[in-house]
Write a protein that holds these residues in place. Structure first.
Motif, PDB file in Angstrom:
ATOM      1  N   LEU A 174       0.827  -1.207   0.000  1.00 28.82           N
ATOM      2  CA  LEU A 174       0.000   0.000   0.000  1.00 28.82           C
ATOM      3  C   LEU A 174       0.862   1.259   0.000  1.00 28.82           C
ATOM      4  N   TYR A 175       1.983   1.182   0.699  1.00 31.15           N
ATOM      5  CA  TYR A 175       2.909   2.315   0.753  1.00 31.15           C
ATOM      6  C   TYR A 175       3.435   2.623  -0.656  1.00 31.15           C
ATOM      7  N   ARG A 176       3.801   1.564  -1.394  1.00 32.49           N
ATOM      8  CA  ARG A 176       4.283   1.774  -2.760  1.00 32.49           C
ATOM      9  C   ARG A 176       3.189   2.339  -3.651  1.00 32.49           C
ATOM     10  N   GLU A 177       1.982   1.857  -3.429  1.00 28.12           N
ATOM     11  CA  GLU A 177       0.844   2.354  -4.205  1.00 28.12           C
ATOM     12  C   GLU A 177       0.631   3.841  -3.926  1.00 28.12           C
ATOM     13  N   MET A 178       0.812   4.178  -2.662  1.00 32.62           N
ATOM     14  CA  MET A 178       0.652   5.577  -2.247  1.00 32.62           C
ATOM     15  C   MET A 178       1.655   6.472  -2.973  1.00 32.62           C
ATOM     16  N   LEU A 179       2.908   5.987  -3.061  1.00 30.74           N
ATOM     17  CA  LEU A 179       3.934   6.762  -3.764  1.00 30.74           C
ATOM     18  C   LEU A 179       3.585   6.891  -5.242  1.00 30.74           C
ATOM     19  N   ARG A 180       3.119   5.776  -5.843  1.00 33.80           N
ATOM     20  CA  ARG A 180       2.743   5.793  -7.252  1.00 33.80           C
ATOM     21  C   ARG A 180       1.595   6.760  -7.502  1.00 33.80           C
ATOM     22  N   PHE A 181       0.740   6.844  -6.531  1.00 35.74           N
ATOM     23  CA  PHE A 181      -0.441   7.699  -6.604  1.00 35.74           C
ATOM     24  C   PHE A 181      -0.056   9.181  -6.527  1.00 35.74           C
ATOM     25  N   GLY A 182       1.188   9.416  -6.130  1.00 33.37           N
ATOM     26  CA  GLY A 182       1.645  10.792  -6.017  1.00 33.37           C
ATOM     27  C   GLY A 182       1.398  11.410  -4.651  1.00 33.37           C
ATOM     28  N   GLN A 183       0.981  10.574  -3.725  1.00 36.76           N
ATOM     29  CA  GLN A 183       0.750  11.095  -2.371  1.00 36.76           C
ATOM     30  C   GLN A 183       2.064  11.052  -1.588  1.00 36.76           C
ATOM     31  N   LYS A 184       2.427  12.152  -0.991  1.00 38.03           N
ATOM     32  CA  LYS A 184       3.717  12.226  -0.295  1.00 38.03           C
ATOM     33  C   LYS A 184       3.602  11.651   1.116  1.00 38.03           C
ATOM     34  N   PRO A 185       4.504  10.728   1.475  1.00 33.44           N
ATOM     35  CA  PRO A 185       4.466  10.223   2.847  1.00 33.44           C
ATOM     36  C   PRO A 185       4.849  11.315   3.842  1.00 33.44           C
ATOM     37  N   ASP A 186       4.272  11.261   5.033  1.00 37.62           N
ATOM     38  CA  ASP A 186       4.589  12.283   6.039  1.00 37.62           C
ATOM     39  C   ASP A 186       5.007  11.622   7.360  1.00 37.62           C
ATOM     40  N   LYS A 187       5.068  12.410   8.391  1.00 44.87           N
ATOM     41  CA  LYS A 187       5.554  11.876   9.677  1.00 44.87           C
ATOM     42  C   LYS A 187       4.600  10.838  10.272  1.00 44.87           C
ATOM     43  N   PHE A 188       3.378  10.765   9.731  1.00 42.39           N
ATOM     44  CA  PHE A 188       2.452   9.723  10.214  1.00 42.39           C
ATOM     45  C   PHE A 188       2.584   8.425   9.408  1.00 42.39           C
ATOM     46  N   THR A 189       3.168   8.535   8.209  1.00 36.61           N
ATOM     47  CA  THR A 189       3.326   7.352   7.355  1.00 36.61           C
ATOM     48  C   THR A 189       4.513   6.510   7.810  1.00 36.61           C
ATOM     49  N   TYR A 190       5.660   7.189   8.012  1.00 42.67           N
ATOM     50  CA  TYR A 190       6.910   6.460   8.228  1.00 42.67           C
ATOM     51  C   TYR A 190       6.938   5.503   9.424  1.00 42.67           C
ATOM     52  N   PRO A 191       6.366   5.896  10.575  1.00 43.61           N
ATOM     53  CA  PRO A 191       6.457   4.947  11.701  1.00 43.61           C
ATOM     54  C   PRO A 191       5.971   3.545  11.341  1.00 43.61           C
ATOM     55  N   PHE A 192       4.922   3.476  10.516  1.00 43.23           N
ATOM     56  CA  PHE A 192       4.342   2.159  10.221  1.00 43.23           C
ATOM     57  C   PHE A 192       5.072   1.455   9.097  1.00 43.23           C
ATOM     58  N   VAL A 193       5.584   2.225   8.155  1.00 45.51           N
ATOM     59  CA  VAL A 193       6.390   1.632   7.089  1.00 45.51           C
ATOM     60  C   VAL A 193       7.657   1.046   7.722  1.00 45.51           C
ATOM     61  N   LEU A 194       8.241   1.791   8.634  1.00 44.14           N
ATOM     62  CA  LEU A 194       9.453   1.323   9.324  1.00 44.14           C
ATOM     63  C   LEU A 194       9.152   0.091  10.175  1.00 44.14           C
ATOM     64  N   VAL A 199       9.046   9.361  14.471  1.00 38.08           N
ATOM     65  CA  VAL A 199       9.756   8.744  13.346  1.00 38.08           C
ATOM     66  C   VAL A 199      11.105   8.218  13.836  1.00 38.08           C
ATOM     67  N   GLY A 200      11.800   9.017  14.617  1.00 32.89           N
ATOM     68  CA  GLY A 200      13.115   8.625  15.146  1.00 32.89           C
ATOM     69  C   GLY A 200      13.020   7.346  15.958  1.00 32.89           C
ATOM     70  N   ASN A 201      12.040   7.291  16.846  1.00 34.68           N
ATOM     71  CA  ASN A 201      11.876   6.085  17.678  1.00 34.68           C
ATOM     72  C   ASN A 201      11.579   4.859  16.817  1.00 34.68           C
ATOM     73  N   SER A 202      10.829   5.074  15.736  1.00 33.90           N
ATOM     74  CA  SER A 202      10.511   3.953  14.852  1.00 33.90           C
ATOM     75  C   SER A 202      11.761   3.454  14.127  1.00 33.90           C
ATOM     76  N   ILE A 203      12.650   4.395  13.794  1.00 29.76           N
ATOM     77  CA  ILE A 203      13.910   3.994  13.146  1.00 29.76           C
ATOM     78  C   ILE A 203      14.743   3.163  14.126  1.00 29.76           C
ATOM     79  N   LEU A 204      14.821   3.626  15.364  1.00 29.38           N
ATOM     80  CA  LEU A 204      15.556   2.873  16.399  1.00 29.38           C
ATOM     81  C   LEU A 204      15.013   1.451  16.485  1.00 29.38           C
TER      82      LEU A 204
END
Length: 700
Positions: free
Chosen positions: A110-130, A160-165
């Motif tokens: 879904l994340y890839r689809e979102m990028l293809r769709f042209g929707q920019k990921p934000d600080k709410f997207t990354y924690p879950f992708v990570l 986001v930082g905590n999710s990267i950790l």
DNA sequence: CTACACTGTC
């Protein structure tokens, strides 16, 4: 499927007043927060019958988000698919829903689809992708997402930082997590807790304590989560002192469920168990006003781990009598206890209890069941459980290979090992050990050698000392002593005790004094206090009738005050365990047992039995040596079983050490004489005695 | 218009 069809599946609406969009939206928000699926469904029905969902993107989005938050992804997806104007909130809610509800792969799709769709990921997207990358252990993709976070300038967001950790710590890359942590401009308690628990999970206990120290220096006050991680660390390194300090701290600050969460007290019980302080664990447990399932499981697993099977069974009994309902974890520990004491019947009844409660499908329960059945002598039942398991992980394959191995069914062990290599399960050191040892218990020299070299070559596994010990054992038992010795000499790493012990016992089997002396010498250098090497060497000298050498070794044993572990055997009769030590006279039926043994001795002699007294280490008359053989615990247990069970009943005996050579001969003969099947489990394998023969074929 | 990360027992 349309939205209307979805509503047909839903409960009837019970919202009687008409709500406007904003009111609905705020209700859905609260349902999301409390994950109240049924309330969300009611509201869904309400808005659908009102007919305004299709044209209300706001509400549809809210509803999809609410289903996603409740983990009800099929409904969330249906609504999501119908929304034309997908905003970032909607994308994020869906990505979160999949990532948090066991579908990390769908989350990334879904994340890839979102990028293809042209929707920019934000600080709410990354924690879950990570999170999804971390859970799937996708190191390469994870690093790329991290790079995108940096490019997008979201690196400084604390979530986001905590999710990267967390992601790097799931990868096992503590160093990478540390680099990110050090660069974080803002750290909150979660950042610290993530680092502390991540270090502990990766076995870096010292690092965890250091970070905790740093945390205190900069004035951050830990919470229950911090303490949970530290308690786990104390258990890992058996740091009872710090563990007790934490316990004291928790008591002073409210303890059981007040200031800190209720998990904490169970973790303290677990910590005490891991620090080998079971009495502290017990005391804490008994003093608890509220015992939950985890309190019970922690203590039960503590007893199981230290081999206190009877204590496990007693606690389990108490638990069943009381109001607590055992769960999978309980069942796994209890099966482990049954395994330890060969309690086949009890294990079987625990199995049926588990089946009734639907625990059978669990991989961990299945593994415990296979282990229990195999170790309690019922290989057939072990195979049945194995065959019925829909999902087989490495542990399942390993326990099954081991099961075949200890029953001397080397061909089957090798065959399912190759079957496993054909699946997508990656083998590890443990299963190689299992299959190699199965080969040596069955004398499969060529097969074992092939596996040893195949593994080294094809699976990028460096053979460790244990694997070499298996190979030496395999060659040695089969009589290839020189080849076994050559293998040891070719080893790149230092041979350990197991390796030399394997060669030494092979020397005993094939009466090679020269190599025996070499291995014994190495063994004494590695462990001057190990008794088994001395015993074995003196047996070898005795077999050669070199009494002077026997005397010398015996003097060494005396000088260092070495003691052999006391040997014992036991049998189960009507749910009672009857345990016998060497020369034991404490049993109620002791007189009958010794009378039976005397009788058996006479009958065997008539049948041509000649005692082999080389395993008797005492310097006494031959006649007394012979008498001592008839004091062996396995014979006492066998005689007891013979006089207390009906003719024809299969006898199951368990011994804590290896069965001695003369007992092996005697039991073979008794199986024929009394027409009984005798199944004996010793420290290393099973012996199925029947009609004068044993399944081990001399390999043990 | 909305919201996110860490969390015990096998």
């Amino acid at each position: 499927m349309s939205l209307l069809k979805v509503t047909a599946l839903l409960p009837k609406p019970c919202f009687t007043t008409t709500l406007n969009s904003l009111e609905c939206g705020s209700l859905l928000q609260s349902f999301s927060n409390s994950k109240s699926l049924s309330q969300a469904q009611q509201l869904h029905a309400h808005v659908t019958t009102g007919g305004n969902l299709r044209h209300n993107t706001y509400l549809a989005t809210k509803l999809a988000a609410c289903y996603a938050a409740c983990g009800h992804m099929p409904h969330a997806q249906l609504i999501f698919d119908q929304i034309v104007l997908k905003n970032s909130f909607l994308w994020n809610s869906m990505i979160r829903g999949y990532a948090c509800h066991h579908s990390p792969t769908k989350s990334l799709v879904l994340y890839r689809e979102m990028l293809r769709f042209g929707q920019k990921p934000d600080k709410f997207t990354y924690p879950f992708v990570l999170k999804a990358c971390g859970d799937l252990l996708l190191r390469g993709i994870g690093r790329k997402v991290h790079a995108l976070v940096v490019v997008g300038g979201l690196e400084e967001d604390v979530y986001v930082g905590n999710s990267i950790l967390s992601m790097y710590l799931k990868f096992g890359d503590v160093a990478a997590a540390q680099v990110v942590f050090d660069k974080m401009p803002l750290r909150d308690l979660t950042s610290w807790n993530t680092m502390v628990s991540g270090c502990v999970k990766n076995g870096e206990t010292q690092g965890a304590f250091e970070i905790f120290g740093e945390m205190r220096r900069v004035g951050v006050v830990g919470d229950g989560t911090t303490l949970l991680a530290l308690l786990s660390a104390c258990g890992d390194v058996m740091d009872l002192k710090v563990g007790k300090e934490i316990h004291g701290h928790v008591v002073r600050n409210g303890g059981n469920g007040k200031v800190y969460n209720g998990f904490l007290v169970n973790s303290i019980i677990d910590m005490y168990c891991n620090c080998e302080s079971i009495s502290c664990a017990r005391k804490l447990f008994e003093g608890l006003i509220v015992k939950d399932i985890v309190s019970w499981n922690s203590l039960i697993s503590g007893y199981e781990k230290r081999g206190d099977a009877f204590e496990v069974l007693e606690l389990f009994g108490r638990m069943v009598e009381g109001s607590e309902v055992p769960d999978e974890v309980t069942v796994i520990s209890v099966l482990g206890a049954c395994n330890q004491i060969s309690a086949l019947r009890l294990g079987t009844s625990v199995h049926s209890y588990g089946v009734k409660r639907g625990y059978g499908v669990n991989v961990a329960v299945g593994t415990a069941l296979i282990g229990m059945y195999a170790n309690c002598g019922s290989l057939i039942c072990a195979c049945c459980v194995f065959d019925e398991m829909p999902e087989k992980n490495l542990a399942v394959w390993t326990v099954m290979v081991t099961g075949f191995g200890i029953h001397g069914r080397g061909r089957e062990a090798v065959s399912i090992f190759y079957e496993m290599l054909g699946t997508n399960v990656t083998p590890d050191e443990g299963i190689f050990t299992a299959v190699l040892s199965a080969c040596s218990h069955s004398g499969l020299v060529d097969e074992g050698k092939e596996i040893f070299y195949k593994v080294t070559r094809d699976y990028n596994v460096d053979p460790g000392p244990t694997h070499y010990a298996c190979l030496v054992d395999l060659l040695g038992r089969a009589g290839y002593l020189d080849e076994a010795y050559a293998v040891i000499q070719s080893m790149k790493l230092e041979p350990n005790e197991d390796v030399w012990t394997a060669l030494l016992s092979a020397c005993r089997l094939h009466r090679n004094v020269k190599l025996a002396e070499i291995s014994a010498q190495k063994l004494f250098e590695l462990n001057p206090n190990g008794a088994s090497g001395y015993v074995c060497l003196s047996n070898i000298y005795a077999a050669e009738r070199r009494w002077k050498d026997v005397e010398n070794v015996r003097a060494l044993v005396k000088k260092s005050r070495l003691k052999k572990a006391p040997s014992y055997s036991f049998v189960e009769l009507n749910k009672m365990f009857h345990q016998f030590f060497f020369g034991d006279t404490s049993h109620q039926q002791s007189d009958d047992i010794y009378a039976k043994l005397k009788d058996l001795n006479e009958q065997l002699k008539k049948a041509g039995y000649k005692p082999d007294t080389t395993s008797v280490l005492f310097d006494v008359e031959e006649e007394i040596k012979e008498k001592m053989l008839w004091n062996h615990s396995e014979r006492l247990a066998l005689a007891f079983a013979l006089i207390t069970t009906a003719p024809g009943t299969t006898i199951r005996i368990t011994k804590n050490l290896r069965v001695c050579g003369d007992c092996h001969t005697v039991i073979k003969m008794i199986s024929k004489l009394t027409d009984r099947e005798i199944i004996m489990r010793d420290i290393s394998r099973f012996h199925h005695f029947r009609d004068g023969l044993c399944s081990c074929g001399g390999y043990w």
